[in-house]
Design an enzyme around this catalytic site. Structure first.
Site, mmCIF file in Angstrom:
data_model
loop_
_atom_site.group_PDB
_atom_site.id
_atom_site.type_symbol
_atom_site.label_atom_id
_atom_site.label_comp_id
_atom_site.label_asym_id
_atom_site.label_seq_id
_atom_site.Cartn_x
_atom_site.Cartn_y
_atom_site.Cartn_z
ATOM 1 N N ASP A 38 0.831 -1.207 0.000
ATOM 2 C CA ASP A 38 0.000 0.000 0.000
ATOM 3 C C ASP A 38 0.863 1.254 0.000
ATOM 4 O OD1 ASP A 38 -2.336 -1.356 -0.076
ATOM 5 O OD2 ASP A 38 -2.743 -1.245 2.073
ATOM 6 N N LEU A 84 -10.701 -0.281 -5.497
ATOM 7 C CA LEU A 84 -11.204 0.799 -4.649
ATOM 8 C C LEU A 84 -10.053 1.721 -4.287
ATOM 9 C CD1 LEU A 84 -13.376 -1.255 -2.131
ATOM 10 C CD2 LEU A 84 -14.241 0.368 -3.804
ATOM 11 N N LYS A 119 -13.842 -5.016 4.969
ATOM 12 C CA LYS A 119 -13.176 -5.417 3.728
ATOM 13 C C LYS A 119 -12.472 -6.746 3.965
ATOM 14 C CE LYS A 119 -10.210 -3.450 0.149
ATOM 15 N NZ LYS A 119 -9.192 -4.474 -0.002
ATOM 16 N N ARG A 140 -11.134 -12.081 -10.815
ATOM 17 C CA ARG A 140 -11.028 -10.697 -11.246
ATOM 18 C C ARG A 140 -10.053 -10.526 -12.412
ATOM 19 N NH1 ARG A 140 -9.701 -5.405 -7.603
ATOM 20 N NH2 ARG A 140 -7.600 -6.193 -7.480
ATOM 21 N N LYS A 285 -19.613 2.705 1.006
ATOM 22 C CA LYS A 285 -20.261 2.920 -0.300
ATOM 23 C C LYS A 285 -21.414 3.884 -0.107
ATOM 24 C CE LYS A 285 -19.237 -1.826 -1.552
ATOM 25 N NZ LYS A 285 -19.752 -3.192 -1.675
ATOM 26 N N CYS A 406 25.217 -23.028 27.626
ATOM 27 C CA CYS A 406 26.005 -24.145 28.173
ATOM 28 C C CYS A 406 27.277 -24.422 27.384
ATOM 29 C CB CYS A 406 25.145 -25.405 28.240
ATOM 30 S SG CYS A 406 24.720 -26.066 26.622
HETATM 31 S S1 IVH Z 1 -16.862 -3.436 -3.710
HETATM 32 C C1 IVH Z 1 -16.264 -1.215 -7.552
HETATM 33 N N1 IVH Z 1 -17.153 -4.377 -1.305
HETATM 34 O O1 IVH Z 1 -11.688 -5.052 -2.173
HETATM 35 C C2 IVH Z 1 -16.376 -1.782 -6.193
HETATM 36 N N2 IVH Z 1 -15.091 -4.795 -2.406
HETATM 37 O O2 IVH Z 1 -9.894 -3.000 -3.503
HETATM 38 C C3 IVH Z 1 -15.436 -2.868 -5.948
HETATM 39 N N3 IVH Z 1 -13.510 -6.167 -1.118
HETATM 40 O O3 IVH Z 1 -11.712 -6.227 -5.479
HETATM 41 C C4 IVH Z 1 -15.689 -3.817 -4.922
HETATM 42 N N4 IVH Z 1 -14.792 -6.414 0.649
HETATM 43 O O4 IVH Z 1 -11.732 -7.920 -3.546
HETATM 44 C C5 IVH Z 1 -16.327 -4.262 -2.361
HETATM 45 N N5 IVH Z 1 -17.579 -5.173 0.818
HETATM 46 C C6 IVH Z 1 -16.755 -5.070 -0.219
HETATM 47 C C7 IVH Z 1 -15.466 -5.659 -0.233
HETATM 48 C C8 IVH Z 1 -14.665 -5.487 -1.354
HETATM 49 C C9 IVH Z 1 -13.619 -6.714 0.094
HETATM 50 C C10 IVH Z 1 -12.312 -6.291 -1.980
HETATM 51 C C11 IVH Z 1 -12.583 -6.815 -3.360
HETATM 52 C C12 IVH Z 1 -12.205 -5.735 -4.296
HETATM 53 C C13 IVH Z 1 -11.188 -4.996 -3.480
HETATM 54 C C14 IVH Z 1 -11.074 -3.560 -3.931
#
Ligand code: IVH
Length: 676
Positions: A38, A84, A119, A140, A285, A406
């Site tokens: 990151d 994200l 997440k 993916r 979101k 020892c």
């Molecule tokens: S939404 C366009 N919701 O995080 C929106 N992603 O960095 C994309 N992930 O590829 C995904 N929990 O593998 C979403 N509640 C969640 C999530 C989630 C884990 C992961 C997923 C995604 C990555 C994005």
């Protein structure tokens, strides 16, 4: 810096991230920590923001993930699977919300409602349903094109094969995370570094029968392509996912206001280690689908969502010294004494360097500037060295070839199974001859899982050792109480108590006795199955005859390594003496045969709070005698949480959220009465 130099620096970082993407996505094995990844990504984003001339198609701001592997058919996603954007602190969140409000030209004081979802650190997958039937599943991949892993996904029980609900769209891609729970990860072999790699690796097996062997889970959270759907918000969508038969995250919540988001983030970060699977942040979101549609997407991430990562848990410090600790089995563990640093609220001054190989691999030296990570319950460790900051005069660290305690030679065992030399160097003495090993062995002997002598902790072992009150385990049963009474901090009452607690433990189960001896490779589980097999202590002592030791081969779970270790143990003169003396002092109980048909079969229990009139240990054994199982976390696998006095409300709340049955001690006793 000149533009050329900046460009060079930038491209170097792009190259690095490309390499790490390849490891992460294609080889299922990261060579850097998520924090380091990151950070690298952030450096690239920052450079791009500062210098508009920097551009690369391979920048993480342009591309997602890595090209699919050649093992699977490639299929284009009807709607791309995006990534994200990350937020790390309050300021990032304020900026995110400001952008949302500006983009939608709302009033500055507008309140935005978010669907907040932990997440999960797994692998995302897209499941296509047509006329209610699961017809195709894709990984993916690079976000545009995924791998067809339908057969492997079909082995996952959480994925419904057919959905008949009236409002289920005619065609829809359901997207979510494939992952493995931490407990299940511990049970499978150690080929993978972490649960995420294990999930990724098993999901991309060539043969779906191999995938089926690994208990993968699926949690749904979004959709890709959909032909028609009459749902107005993300939280409504999540509710529908549940009605359609998908699992959703039990910790999802609807929240508005940055302060509240932060509060929830903090709570989840604290809860993190109690949750059955790895999470690495919280996804926010914008809840309203209409607003989401209006916000749309930037280069490779939606404008309506952001991932609020958990704190990095790492800090930079300097190695002041490297000390060698000697463990119960003689393993020499190098420990870095570092300049104290605050990592996530805890002051850290020691970091494990694991073993000799790790020091060689990272070329760690005294005086080095290092990054230390402290995550959850894991012991702080060094993740990287800043070579640029190294003093030119610094010398390689030489690992001791003789035991610092020892003086015996230190050796590395050859592992017959892996056909490799162990990474760990050990003291070659046979055990009690080495002072440090002897102390550790006695600590193990009195530990909670072994003799569990109340009030006889590690400090007392060290104290009594220094006063020459103990040298071998049997000395505990022949202590000079008069002498102890005279010691500072001790009095008549505390000595009477100590005597009582020690005498109480003279009656011991065979499995605890075997475990307490600290035979290498014989942990609690092996001690238990050996005790069950041998039934009584006489049979155990007969293992000194090699032929009898060989008979253990018939036990499921006991292999050549364990048997060799038992043989070595019985060949040692001091060990024989210890056992002979202990036998004189102890009453070793026969192994109790566990009734596998017990009424609590397949049921899992956990205790919280103090029980009345019964010890935890006895309560546990009562459950086990009735074929129930004790687990140590409140998670989905838990059937009953038994609540005593002054119980932790945190655990009770999680149990409530997960719909776990909560029993008071009285109700639990009633349940037990039915079983006997
Ligand atoms: S939404 C366009 N919701 O995080 C929106 N992603 O960095 C994309 N992930 O590829 C995904 N929990 O593998 C979403 N509640 C969640 C999530 C989630 C884990 C992961 C997923 C995604 C990555 C994005």
């Amino acid at each position: 810096m000149k533009n050329e130099e900046i460009q060079k620096k930038y491209l170097k970082k792009i190259d690095q991230i490309k390499k790490h993407n390849k490891h992460y996505y294609d080889r299922d094995k990261s060579i850097i920590s998520d924090q380091e990844y990151d950070y690298l990504k952030k450096e690239i984003v920052d450079l791009e923001n500062e210098y508009s001339f920097l551009k690369s198609n391979e920048s993480p701001t342009k591309s997602v993930g890595y090209k699919p592997s050649k093992n699977f058919k490639k299929v284009k996603h009807k709607v791309p699977m995006l990534s994200l954007a990350n937020a790390f602190d309050e300021e990032d969140l304020q900026n995110f919300e400001k952008k949302v409000i500006n983009f939608l030209s709302l009033k500055k004081t507008s309140i935005i409602a978010y669907s907040t979802e932990p997440k999960i650190d797994g692998i995302s997958a897209s499941l296509t349903y047509f006329n209610g039937k699961f017809i195709q599943g894709l990984s993916r991949g690079d976000g545009t094109e995924g791998e067809d892993i339908t057969q492997n996904l079909k082995t996952i029980k959480d994925i419904p094969q057919e959905i008949t609900a009236a409002n289920f769209p005619k065609e829809i891609d359901i997207r979510g995370e494939v992952f493995i729970e931490n407990d299940d990860f511990k049970k499978i072999n150690e080929k993978f570094a972490n649960p995420r790699n294990a999930a990724s690796g098993s999901l991309r097996q060539k043969s779906s029968t191999v995938t089926a062997r690994i208990p993968l889970k699926f949690i749904a959270y979004t959709y890709g392509y959909v032909d028609e759907m009459n749902i107005l918000s993300q939280t409504d969508f999540l509710n529908n996912l549940k009605l359609w038969g998908f699992k959703i995250n039990p910790f999802n919540k609807k929240i508005s206001g940055i302060k509240n988001l932060i509060r929830n983030h903090k709570k989840l970060e604290e809860k993190r280690k109690e949750i059955a699977f790895d999470i690495d942040g919280v996804v926010y979101k914008v809840n309203n689908f209409n607003l989401q549609k209006r916000l749309g997407f930037a280069a490779n991430a939606p404008r309506w969502a952001i991932a609020h990562k958990f704190s990095a848990n790492s800090s930079v410090s300097e190695i002041i010294n490297i000390e060698i600790q000697i463990g119960r089995t003689g393993a020499l563990t190098p420990v870095a004494k570092i300049k104290p640093v605050n990592i996530g609220g805890v002051v850290v001054s020691n970091a494990t360097l694991h073993n000799e190989d790790e020091i060689i691999r990272k070329d760690l030296r005294i005086g080095d500037t290092v990054t230390i990570e402290r995550a959850g319950d894991v012991i702080p460790h060094v993740i990287s060295v800043d070579i640029k900051k190294r003093d030119k005069k610094s010398k390689k660290f030489i690992f001791p070839l003789s035991c610092p305690s020892c003086g015996s030679k230190t050796i590395k065992d050859y592992n017959e199974t892996t056909k490799k030399q162990d990474a760990v160097r050990r003291c070659s003495s046979e055990g009690y001859e080495c002072e440090k090993i002897a102390i550790e062995k006695i600590k193990h002997f009195v530990s909670k899982e072994a003799f569990n002598i109340d009030g006889f902790g590690k400090k007392i072992v060290e104290n009594f050792w220094n006063l020459k009150l103990i040298r071998l385990p049997q000395d505990i049963f022949n202590l000079d109480y008069h002498k102890i009474e005279q010691l500072e901090g001790w009095g008549k009452l505390s000595v009477t108590n100590l005597k009582f607690f020690i005498n109480q433990k003279k009656k011991i189960s065979l499995e605890r006795f075997i475990y307490s001896l600290g035979i290498r490779h014989i942990g609690q589980e092996n001690a238990k199955i050996i005790a069950k097999h041998l039934k009584n202590s006489e049979n155990f002592f007969k293992l000194s005859d090699e032929k009898n030791a060989e008979s253990l081969f018939n036990i499921d779970g006991i292999g050549a390594t364990q048997i060799q270790s038992i043989k070595n143990f019985f060949l040692n003169r001091i060990n024989l003496k210890v056992m002979f003396e202990l036998k004189k002092n102890l009453e070793i109980e026969k192994a109790v045969l566990i009734d596998n048909k017990g009424l609590l079969k397949n049921k899992t229990f956990m205790f919280t709070g103090k029980l009345n009139g019964i010890s935890r240990a006895e309560a546990k054994s009562l459950i086990e005698k009735n074929s129930g199982k004790i687990i140590s976390n409140v998670n989905k696998k838990l059937d009953y949480l038994i609540v005593g006095e002054k119980a932790t409300t945190k655990k009770i709340n999680i149990a409530k959220e997960l719909n776990i049955k909560i029993l008071e001690q009285k109700e639990w006793m009633e349940l037990l009465n039915k079983t006997s």
